[in-house]
Design an enzyme around this catalytic site. Structure first.
Site, PDB file in Angstrom:
ATOM      1  N   GLY A 104       5.087   1.000   2.884  1.00 25.65           N
ATOM      2  CA  GLY A 104       4.154   1.129   1.769  1.00 25.65           C
ATOM      3  C   GLY A 104       3.007   0.156   1.931  1.00 25.65           C
ATOM      4  CG  ASP A 105       1.645  -1.709  -1.588  1.00 26.63           C
ATOM      5  OD1 ASP A 105       2.879  -1.551  -1.587  1.00 26.63           O
ATOM      6  OD2 ASP A 105       1.010  -2.057  -2.596  1.00 26.63           O
TER       7      ASP A 105
END
Length: 180
Positions: free
Chosen positions: A51-52
């Site tokens: 993801g981030d």
């Protein structure tokens, strides 16, 4: 020698992916990775967890905890400044900020999982403090999180075991008349 684990989460990244698409989100992630690499020494390691979320491992900072914390803070501030610079994504300029959590370690006294959990907890404290900031893990934070988890578990057990009793207390006004 002390080292540090930095857990970095990009603030509001989901909004970018949802509004501009995953290709634009991927472009941001690539630029973030390049900026992170530029902030680190050759002996440091950066990785994207998914993801981030990014994790940085700073090694051989100092034999003293205070000096190691100061060096870590300098690197974290450098990362914060770099990731706060505008990004060009497609035809548009985008601003993104990180929340950074830090856990210091000495040798191999803590497991990797524990270090990541501590840095993650500190990162959530960074988000709770308004995002775009740095927070160091401390044992008081661990104690508070553990106490909250224990309380939640105990409350769920009590609820399943019908251990709650509801009592009513009359509310009266200044004349002694029941109003609620």
């Amino acid at each position: 020698q002390y080292g540090a684990v930095l857990f970095i989460d990009l603030d509001n990244f989901k909004n970018l992916n949802d509004t501009r698409g995953h290709d634009i989100g991927d472009s941001l992630l690539l630029q973030v990775a390049q900026r992170l690499a530029a902030c680190l020494r050759e002996e440091d390691t950066a990785a994207r967890l998914g993801g981030d979320e990014f994790v940085i491992l700073l090694s051989e900072l100092s034999s003293g905890a205070l000096e190691a914390a100061e060096k870590t803070e300098l690197v974290a501030e450098k990362i914060l400044a770099a990731l706060n610079q505008p990004y060009t994504l497609g035809e548009q300029v985008h601003h993104s900020t990180p929340s950074i959590g830090v856990s210091l370690y000495l040798g191999q006294t803590k497991s990797i999982d524990d270090l990541l959990k501590q840095a993650d907890m500190a990162m959530y404290q960074s988000k709770a403090a308004g995002r775009n900031t740095i927070r160091f893990f401390d044992t008081a934070m661990q104690t508070a999180v553990s106490a909250h988890a224990t309380l939640e578990t105990d409350l769920r057990k009590a609820l399943r075991g019908s251990q709650f009793v509801l009592d009513y207390q009359a509310q009266v006004d200044t004349n002694g008349v029941v109003v609620g």
